[in-house]
Design an enzyme around this catalytic site. Structure first.
Site, short mmCIF file in Angstrom:
data_model
loop_
_atom_site.label_atom_id
_atom_site.label_comp_id
_atom_site.label_asym_id
_atom_site.label_seq_id
_atom_site.Cartn_x
_atom_site.Cartn_y
_atom_site.Cartn_z
N GLY A 1 0.84 -1.20 0.00
CA GLY A 1 0.00 0.00 0.00
C GLY A 1 0.86 1.23 0.00
O GLY A 1 2.06 1.14 0.23
N SER B 1 0.57 9.07 1.85
CA SER B 1 1.25 10.35 1.73
C SER B 1 2.65 10.30 2.34
O SER B 1 3.53 11.03 1.97
CB SER B 1 0.43 11.41 2.43
OG SER B 1 0.01 10.93 3.67
N PHE B 2 2.86 9.38 3.31
CA PHE B 2 4.13 9.36 4.05
C PHE B 2 5.16 8.47 3.38
O PHE B 2 6.35 8.65 3.55
CB PHE B 2 3.84 8.77 5.43
CG PHE B 2 3.33 7.42 5.25
CD1 PHE B 2 4.21 6.37 5.21
CD2 PHE B 2 2.01 7.20 4.97
CE1 PHE B 2 3.74 5.11 4.94
CE2 PHE B 2 1.57 5.94 4.69
CZ PHE B 2 2.43 4.89 4.68
N GLY B 3 4.77 7.44 2.63
CA GLY B 3 5.68 6.43 2.12
C GLY B 3 4.91 5.17 1.80
O GLY B 3 3.81 5.25 1.24
N ALA B 4 5.43 4.03 2.19
CA ALA B 4 4.77 2.80 1.76
C ALA B 4 4.41 1.91 2.95
O ALA B 4 4.96 2.04 4.03
CB ALA B 4 5.69 2.04 0.81
N VAL B 5 3.47 1.00 2.70
CA VAL B 5 3.11 -0.02 3.69
C VAL B 5 3.53 -1.38 3.13
O VAL B 5 3.32 -1.63 1.94
CB VAL B 5 1.60 0.02 3.98
CG1 VAL B 5 1.22 -1.10 4.92
CG2 VAL B 5 1.19 1.36 4.55
N ASP C 1 -10.05 11.23 9.18
CA ASP C 1 -9.71 10.90 7.79
C ASP C 1 -10.42 9.61 7.37
O ASP C 1 -9.84 8.72 6.78
CB ASP C 1 -8.18 10.77 7.64
CG ASP C 1 -7.74 10.89 6.18
OD1 ASP C 1 -8.57 11.32 5.35
OD2 ASP C 1 -6.59 10.56 5.87
P1 ADP Z 1 -1.75 7.24 4.75
O1 ADP Z 1 -1.64 7.96 6.00
O2 ADP Z 1 -0.64 7.63 3.82
O3 ADP Z 1 -3.05 7.25 4.08
P2 ADP Z 1 -2.37 4.54 5.53
O4 ADP Z 1 -2.10 4.14 6.90
O5 ADP Z 1 -3.76 4.84 5.18
O6 ADP Z 1 -1.43 5.73 5.12
O7 ADP Z 1 -1.86 3.40 4.58
C1 ADP Z 1 -1.88 3.52 3.19
C2 ADP Z 1 -2.43 2.26 2.55
O8 ADP Z 1 -1.67 1.15 2.96
C3 ADP Z 1 -3.84 1.94 2.97
O9 ADP Z 1 -4.77 2.55 2.15
C4 ADP Z 1 -3.88 0.42 2.80
O10 ADP Z 1 -4.13 0.09 1.43
C5 ADP Z 1 -2.47 0.01 3.13
N1 ADP Z 1 -2.38 -0.40 4.52
C6 ADP Z 1 -2.20 0.38 5.58
N2 ADP Z 1 -2.18 -0.33 6.72
C7 ADP Z 1 -2.34 -1.63 6.36
C8 ADP Z 1 -2.42 -2.87 7.08
N3 ADP Z 1 -2.32 -2.90 8.41
N4 ADP Z 1 -2.61 -3.99 6.40
C9 ADP Z 1 -2.70 -3.95 5.06
N5 ADP Z 1 -2.65 -2.84 4.33
C10 ADP Z 1 -2.48 -1.66 4.96
MG MG Z 2 -4.79 6.58 4.36
#
Ligand code: ADP
Ligand code: MG
Length: 782
Positions: free
Chosen positions: A35, A38-42, A151
């Protein structure tokens, strides 16, 4: 920010406690990006100690605005530490490595937004109800602990393998309610967040609004106004009617639910607790709704990935045969797309590309358009590995592989362009050398053939060189243009800021003037009131004094009159007493005369009796008889005399007594009469006094009423003027911001036309609400 909280500093023990000390690289393996935000990647990852699958959100705090990024990380970690609920993502800890925080949490299959992306069509109503129900439970938990998510959107609602709904992404959350920062993602923002000025505050109801928007998103694939530019959408949300569900196929339960969430006035919007009782979420639905949805989605993903994989294979096959000169991007413009999985679609179709924003988190930009070079660089083998892992692994993320690659942020600044060019140059040199070697090797072949071959190679080579040079030139020109546009845009924004400053100054001046004027009016009113009160007081005092004097005079007069009357009576009595002897004498004379008459009669009777006795008695006896008669007569006269004295005395005494009594009575009557008159006067005077007092009271009350009416009118006038001014103010600001937004939009669309892509962030301004802060332009890869 205090200097102690510099990025990465663990001096503060409270901050240090937030992080584990181990090296995360050693603890987690198998990292794969799933995923992006805005901050980077998951990343998907596996804990080597327990083999447990986790998700890791990597957040860098190096580079520009590192302190702000660090604060954001601390905020999010603190928030995650505090919450624990089946419907919010489970937090497992945070590690630090190389200016990057590794936020470890429970792994989810993907977000609700991923579902829409995979299926390319809305969810079914029961599926929406199930997702909404879970999100609502999470929200009710947050709200009951006085926290706000801020959000909520499909991209931040995740699903786990067993079909649980989890709220995620607490990067924008507020630990306290009410709050007032301008935070969230534009299309999902509640009107009160957009309108929140410094004094404006909002609470958990903003999440309810965003939930309503998310419902529409799940039902229509996009939130309302999504085709608008973000700035215009913000105006629209703040100014216009709430959106509703478009299609008529939905049930009334669903429509009513969305309508209640989207009440513009926060007070009219139900609480999360209330909504948990709504028929839309309470209505019976199969328990397996979400599990079925997940299975369905997994199948679709597998299908897509196969398709994508085949396509990739084809592209790579072609590439291998056409040589490295083939531009990799051309691969994306292959005619036979899979179901919509091209690089550019994700920029419009995916929520991932819309950054959520907050005051401090403006530092990082989100990925947008092109397929990153990284993906192009992947070797056949890598791709195959990726694919195999994703398909064979028990965990299938609800996102096709290609999309995951697309989402990888490309920082295609000049540095990268240059390094790309440099690598091309290197390659070109290498080929040149290779050719030379080949040439040397081929010395043995016949000369003509060799010459022909050489000529052909030279031609090829020249062609290649010309192409490369043209490319280089084109890239340089584009870079220059980009810089130019970037500069122009900065100037435009600087101009906007100056305009805003000027308007702000002018408006503030007017506000101050109005304030002064109002203060003067109020002061004037108060001194007027004081004057009136004083004047009335003087008049009333004078009147009271006058009445008092008048009453005193009346009383004196009355008392004098009383005295005079008494005096007169006394004089009359004295006269009466003086006149009494005269009447007594006449009475005495009368009695005397009566007495004399009686004596005469007696003497006459005695004479007659003597004559008779002398005739009847012998002469010898005459002497004795006469003597006896004489004695008799003397005794009788003595009695008479005594009687006379007695009656005179009697008369005198009764006469005096009678006078005393009469006078006494007269005195009494007069006294009573005077007393009565005095009392009457007193009564009259106190009545007058009471009337005057009442009149004074009335006058005072009337004055008070008059004054307070005047005050109310004045205050109303002031209030009206303030409102007019405020309206004028917001109108001015609105029209200025609109004008500026139009200018920026025009500029940006011109940029688009010229082949640039625009990214921008918003930042809350302490006075205007928000404005553009920074922006990045990136070349469209062509
Ligand atoms: P941001 O603050 O940049 O929106 P998020 O925490 O929403 O960051 O994470 C970005 C994306 O990463 C999410 O929309 C989702 O698709 C994926 N993601 C975030 N956390 C998880 C998780 N615990 N398990 C699986 N995918 C996740
Ligand atoms: Mg998000």
């Amino acid at each position: 920010m205090p200097s102690t909280s510099r990025a990465g500093s663990l001096k503060d023990p409270e901050i240090a406690d937030l992080f584990f000390r181990e090296d995360p690289e050693k603890l987690f393996t198998d990292l794969r990006e799933i995923g992006h935000g805005s901050f980077g990647a998951v990343y998907f990852a596996r804990d080597v100690r327990t083999a447990e699958v986790v998700a890791i959100k990597k957040m860098s705090y190096s580079g520009k605005q590192s302190n702000e990024k660090w604060q954001d990380i601390i905020k999010e970690v603190k928030f995650l530490q505090r919450i624990q609920h089946p419907n919010s993502i489970e937090y497992k800890g945070c590690y630090l490595r190389e200016h990057t925080a590794w936020l470890v949490m429970e792994y989810c299959l993907g977000s609700a937004s991923d579902l829409l992306e995979v299926h390319k069509k809305p969810l079914q109503e029961i599926e929406i109800a199930a997702v909404t129900h879970g999100a609502l439970q999470g929200l009710a938990y947050l709200h009951s602990h006085n926290m706000i998510h801020r959000d909520i959107k499909a991209g931040n609602i995740l699903l786990t393998e067993p079909g649980r709904v989890k709220l995620a992404d607490f990067g924008s959350a507020s630990i306290a309610s009410p709050a007032n920062s301008f935070v969230g993602t534009p299309y999902w923002m509640a009107p009160e967040v957009i309108l929140a000025m410094d004094e404006g505050q909002y609470d958990g109801k903003v999440d309810i609004w965003s939930l309503g928007i998310t419902c529409i998103e799940l039902a229509e694939r996009k939130p309302p106004l999504f085709n608008m530019n973000a700035m215009s959408a913000l105006y629209h949300i703040a100014q216009n009617e709430s959106p509703t569900l478009q299609s008529s196929e939905w049930t009334d339960y669903f429509r009513n639910f969305v309508d209640s969430c989207l009440q513009k006035i926060p007070q009219d919007r139900p609480h999360s607790e209330d909504l948990l009782q709504h028929a839309f979420v309470l209505r019976e639905r199969p328990e397996s709704v979400l599990i079925d949805l997940i299975l369905r989605t997994k199948d679709a993903v597998r299908e897509l990935d196969n398709l994508q994989y085949r396509k990739m294979k084809k592209i790579l096959f072609q590439e291998a045969h056409n040589g490295p000169t083939t531009e990799t991007q051309e691969g994306d413009e292959e005619p036979e797309h899979g179901p919509g999985h091209t690089g550019t679609v994700s920029s419009v179709g995916s929520n991932q590309s819309i950054p959520s924003m907050s005051i401090s988190a403006s530092s990082q930009s989100s990925s947008v358009n092109s397929i990153p070079d990284a993906a192009d660089d992947k070797s056949d083998h890598d791709l195959e590995k990726d694919h195999t892992v994703m398909s064979n692994s028990s965990v299938i993320h609800l996102k096709p592989v290609t999309r995951q690659m697309q989402e990888h942020e490309q920082d295609s600044e000049l540095r990268e362009q240059i390094s790309f060019l440099e690598s091309q140059k290197r390659e070109y040199k290498l080929r040149k050398e290779q050719l030379k070697e080949e040439l040397n090797e081929n010395q043995s072949t016949p000369k003509k053939e060799k010459q022909e071959w050489l000529l052909k190679q030279k031609e090829n080579f020249q062609h290649y060189q010309a192409e490369e040079e043209a490319n280089l030139l084109r890239r340089q020109r584009q870079y220059l243009e980009l810089e130019c546009r970037r500069f122009k845009r900065r100037i435009l924004i600087a101009k906007h800021n100056v305009e805003q400053d000027l308007v702000r100054e002018e408006l503030n001046k007017r506000q101050t003037q109005k304030d002064l004027e109002h203060a003067m009016l109020l002061r004037h009113h108060e001194s007027m009131q004081e004057l009136e009160v004083r004047q009335l007081g003087t008049i009333q005092k004078m009147r009271t004094e006058l009445i008092r004097l008048q009453h005193q005079t009346e009383l004196t007069n009355q008392l004098e009159y009383n005295k005079r009357r008494e005096r007169e009576l006394r004089r009359k009595h004295v006269m009466e007493v003086r006149q009494q002897p005269k009447s007594l004498k006449s009475k005495e004379l009368q009695i005397k005369k009566q007495f004399q008459d009686t004596c005469k009669i007696q003497t006459r009777q005695y004479k007659a009796l003597r004559n008779h006795l002398l005739e009847t008695t012998p002469k010898s006896d005459h002497k004795a008889v006469l003597k006896r008669l004489k004695e008799e007569q003397t005794r009788k006269l003595a009695i008479l005399a005594e009687q006379y004295d007695h009656s005179i005395n009697d008369m005198l005494s009764t006469q005096a007594l009678r006078l005393d009594e009469a006078q006494e009575a007269e005195c009494q009557v007069l006294k009573m009469q005077l007393q009565q008159e005095l009392e009457l006067l007193n009564a009259y005077q106190s009545k007058i006094k009471m009337q005057t007092d009442a009149q004074h009271d009335r006058e005072r009350k009337e004055l008070e009423q008059r004054v307070s009416l005047r005050r109310a009118l004045l205050e109303q006038k002031i209030e009206e003027e303030m409102v007019t001014l405020q309206n004028e103010r917001s109108e001015r600001i609105r029209s200025l911001l609109e004008k500026q937004a139009r200018e920026i939009e025009a500029f940006d669309s011109e940029s688009m036309r010229l082949g640039f892509t625009v990214n921008f962030h918003y930042l809350k301004d302490e006075w205007f609400g928000f404005y553009f802060v920074s922006f990045e332009e990136r070349e469209i890869s062509s």
